[in-house]
Design a protein around this motif. Sequence first.
Motif, PDB file in Angstrom:
ATOM      1  N   VAL A  58       0.854  -1.195   0.000  1.00 30.41           N
ATOM      2  CA  VAL A  58       0.000   0.000   0.000  1.00 30.41           C
ATOM      3  C   VAL A  58       0.884   1.237   0.000  1.00 30.41           C
ATOM      4  N   SER A  59       0.575   2.208  -0.856  1.00 37.29           N
ATOM      5  CA  SER A  59       1.372   3.434  -0.878  1.00 37.29           C
ATOM      6  C   SER A  59       0.491   4.655  -0.674  1.00 37.29           C
ATOM      7  N   ILE A  60       1.083   5.717  -0.133  1.00 34.71           N
ATOM      8  CA  ILE A  60       0.389   7.003  -0.018  1.00 34.71           C
ATOM      9  C   ILE A  60       0.841   7.864  -1.191  1.00 34.71           C
ATOM     10  N   ASP A  61      -0.130   8.243  -2.028  1.00 36.07           N
ATOM     11  CA  ASP A  61       0.112   8.978  -3.264  1.00 36.07           C
ATOM     12  C   ASP A  61       0.165  10.475  -2.970  1.00 36.07           C
ATOM     13  N   ASP A  62       0.880  11.217  -3.806  1.00 40.10           N
ATOM     14  CA  ASP A  62       0.914  12.682  -3.717  1.00 40.10           C
ATOM     15  C   ASP A  62       1.341  13.173  -2.338  1.00 40.10           C
ATOM     16  N   PHE A  63       2.262  12.455  -1.696  1.00 37.71           N
ATOM     17  CA  PHE A  63       2.699  12.842  -0.353  1.00 37.71           C
ATOM     18  C   PHE A  63       3.407  14.183  -0.417  1.00 37.71           C
ATOM     19  N   GLY A  64       2.972  15.099   0.450  1.00 38.71           N
ATOM     20  CA  GLY A  64       3.558  16.441   0.452  1.00 38.71           C
ATOM     21  C   GLY A  64       2.759  17.422  -0.367  1.00 38.71           C
ATOM     22  N   SER A  65       1.618  16.992  -0.918  1.00 40.33           N
ATOM     23  CA  SER A  65       0.814  17.882  -1.765  1.00 40.33           C
ATOM     24  C   SER A  65      -0.176  18.691  -0.956  1.00 40.33           C
ATOM     25  N   GLY A  66      -0.354  18.362   0.296  1.00 39.40           N
ATOM     26  CA  GLY A  66      -1.349  19.071   1.082  1.00 39.40           C
ATOM     27  C   GLY A  66      -2.606  18.244   1.241  1.00 39.40           C
ATOM     28  N   LEU A  67      -2.793  17.272   0.294  1.00 42.37           N
ATOM     29  CA  LEU A  67      -3.921  16.348   0.431  1.00 42.37           C
ATOM     30  C   LEU A  67      -3.571  15.264   1.434  1.00 42.37           C
ATOM     31  N   SER A  68      -2.273  15.004   1.558  1.00 39.27           N
ATOM     32  CA  SER A  68      -1.837  13.974   2.484  1.00 39.27           C
ATOM     33  C   SER A  68      -1.232  14.661   3.705  1.00 39.27           C
ATOM     34  N   SER A  69      -1.180  13.961   4.797  1.00 37.46           N
ATOM     35  CA  SER A  69      -0.651  14.593   5.996  1.00 37.46           C
ATOM     36  C   SER A  69       0.277  13.643   6.727  1.00 37.46           C
ATOM     37  N   LEU A  70       1.058  14.212   7.601  1.00 40.97           N
ATOM     38  CA  LEU A  70       1.953  13.390   8.413  1.00 40.97           C
ATOM     39  C   LEU A  70       1.142  12.410   9.256  1.00 40.97           C
ATOM     40  N   GLY A  71      -0.058  12.819   9.622  1.00 39.99           N
ATOM     41  CA  GLY A  71      -0.923  11.957  10.430  1.00 39.99           C
ATOM     42  C   GLY A  71      -1.200  10.623   9.753  1.00 39.99           C
ATOM     43  N   GLN A  72      -1.369  10.676   8.409  1.00 39.27           N
ATOM     44  CA  GLN A  72      -1.611   9.430   7.669  1.00 39.27           C
ATOM     45  C   GLN A  72      -0.435   8.484   7.817  1.00 39.27           C
ATOM     46  N   LEU A  73       0.750   9.071   7.712  1.00 39.33           N
ATOM     47  CA  LEU A  73       1.957   8.252   7.781  1.00 39.33           C
ATOM     48  C   LEU A  73       2.066   7.587   9.149  1.00 39.33           C
ATOM     49  N   VAL A  74       1.683   8.332  10.179  1.00 35.81           N
ATOM     50  CA  VAL A  74       1.787   7.814  11.537  1.00 35.81           C
ATOM     51  C   VAL A  74       0.720   6.757  11.809  1.00 35.81           C
ATOM     52  N   SER A  75      -0.512   6.998  11.302  1.00 37.05           N
ATOM     53  CA  SER A  75      -1.596   6.090  11.698  1.00 37.05           C
ATOM     54  C   SER A  75      -1.854   4.946  10.733  1.00 37.05           C
ATOM     55  N   LEU A  76      -1.304   5.003   9.525  1.00 35.67           N
ATOM     56  CA  LEU A  76      -1.612   3.948   8.564  1.00 35.67           C
ATOM     57  C   LEU A  76      -0.380   3.099   8.257  1.00 35.67           C
ATOM     58  N   PRO A  77      -0.522   1.786   8.283  1.00 35.30           N
ATOM     59  CA  PRO A  77       0.618   0.937   7.918  1.00 35.30           C
ATOM     60  C   PRO A  77       0.857   0.976   6.417  1.00 35.30           C
ATOM     61  N   THR A  78       1.838   1.760   6.003  1.00 34.64           N
ATOM     62  CA  THR A  78       2.115   2.032   4.594  1.00 34.64           C
ATOM     63  C   THR A  78       3.473   1.476   4.222  1.00 34.64           C
ATOM     64  N   GLY A  79       3.679   1.133   2.956  1.00 35.78           N
ATOM     65  CA  GLY A  79       4.978   0.630   2.531  1.00 35.78           C
ATOM     66  C   GLY A  79       5.765   1.605   1.679  1.00 35.78           C
ATOM     67  N   ILE A  80       5.059   2.496   0.973  1.00 35.44           N
ATOM     68  CA  ILE A  80       5.717   3.414   0.033  1.00 35.44           C
ATOM     69  C   ILE A  80       5.100   4.804   0.148  1.00 35.44           C
ATOM     70  N   LEU A  81       5.971   5.812   0.163  1.00 35.68           N
ATOM     71  CA  LEU A  81       5.505   7.201   0.071  1.00 35.68           C
ATOM     72  C   LEU A  81       5.810   7.690  -1.332  1.00 35.68           C
ATOM     73  N   LYS A  82       4.792   8.144  -2.053  1.00 35.36           N
ATOM     74  CA  LYS A  82       5.031   8.726  -3.368  1.00 35.36           C
ATOM     75  C   LYS A  82       5.142  10.233  -3.185  1.00 35.36           C
ATOM     76  N   ILE A  83       6.362  10.746  -3.350  1.00 39.22           N
ATOM     77  CA  ILE A  83       6.612  12.174  -3.125  1.00 39.22           C
ATOM     78  C   ILE A  83       6.051  12.964  -4.297  1.00 39.22           C
ATOM     79  N   ASP A  84       5.182  13.911  -3.998  1.00 40.78           N
ATOM     80  CA  ASP A  84       4.424  14.646  -5.007  1.00 40.78           C
ATOM     81  C   ASP A  84       5.294  15.447  -5.973  1.00 40.78           C
ATOM     82  N   ASN A  85       4.810  15.537  -7.201  1.00 42.00           N
ATOM     83  CA  ASN A  85       5.430  16.355  -8.258  1.00 42.00           C
ATOM     84  C   ASN A  85       5.858  17.735  -7.757  1.00 42.00           C
TER      85      ASN A  85
END
Length: 287
Positions: free
Chosen positions: A176-203
């Motif tokens: 599972v990956s978090i898309d558009d990380f750093g775009s403002g749609l995603s938050s640090l909270g997601q990273l902390v609370s969700l078991p994720t494997g990949i962060l997709k750093i936003d354009n």
Amino acid sequence: AAKAAGRNRVRLFTADLRTAAQRRATFAAELREAIAADELVLHYQPVMHLPTRRCSGVEALVRWQHPSRGLLPPAAFLPVAAQHDLLTPIACWVLGSATRQAVAWREAGMHLVTAVNISASHFSTGTLVRDVQGALAASGLPPEQLVLELTETSLAEDVDRAAAQFAELRRSGVEVSIDDFGSGLSSLGQLVSLPTGILKIDNSLVSFPEGRRSEAAAAIAAVVALGRACGVRSLAEGVETAEQLELAAELGCTFAQGFHIAHPMPAGELAGWLAARPGLFPLPVAG
Ligand code: C2E
Ligand code: MG
Ligand code: MG
Ligand code: MG
């Protein structure tokens, strides 16, 4: 006279509204039929594994081959789909099509991990895990070859439920990956609370403007470090120049994706694209 003109304006205005609403309803009905009629298509964008500089996977991106309007990008029809409860049917079509294609590539000796975009609403319907497992079972794709990409803050409404589904998917072998990380749609909270494997750093972080290289580098390095500390790998999205690619590699991103590497392309073009670039050819399936 002024009153009459005002009334006319009101009448014109409601007529406009009605036609706009009718147009949207027609479009939604067409979209519903398009799913059944296989008018949706997936284009695939190669993902590069930076330590080996090989193509390790692809992201499946949906388009609608509309009979009269041509090839429509997701932004032209996903908002309508969201308003008419069509995101989950579209996701099921995408999952089916992408997993079958991944098996076809696998059988042709191409070891590619396929990433599929999932809307947050699919988590709240409660059918996501079942739909993913259904697509894997029907196609025979090993779960390790599937990644689900997720954006949207709406997850925050029911983070425990989303986290439980993330965990269940990852236990079954799906990444599972978090898309558009750093775009403002995603938050640090997601990273902390969700078991994720990949962060997709936003354009917006990766394709830095002229003269802002060191600022972009600091932001990317921070995300990579954050990911590392959480056991999460990073992917630089929207890499458009050689300089951006080298920066992503230098800063420790595991993966990169963007127009500098390749634009999204129809499935039928991928083998030829890879064949023309022998150094990029994906590692063969083990065994
Ligand atoms: P995304 O998941 O962040 O996908 C990346 C988007 O950026 C794609 O646009 C891709 O064509 C584009 N892109 C790739 N490399 C570059 C680059 O170097 N520069 C720039 N400027 N753009 C680049 P696309 O295909 O129009 O998709 C837009 C969004 O639509 C996706 O963003 C994703 O959020 C959504 N989407 C696409 N397919 C699906 C799907 O099957 N289901 C759902 N729910 N959403 C989807
Ligand atoms: Mg994506
Ligand atoms: Mg993205
Ligand atoms: Mg994006």
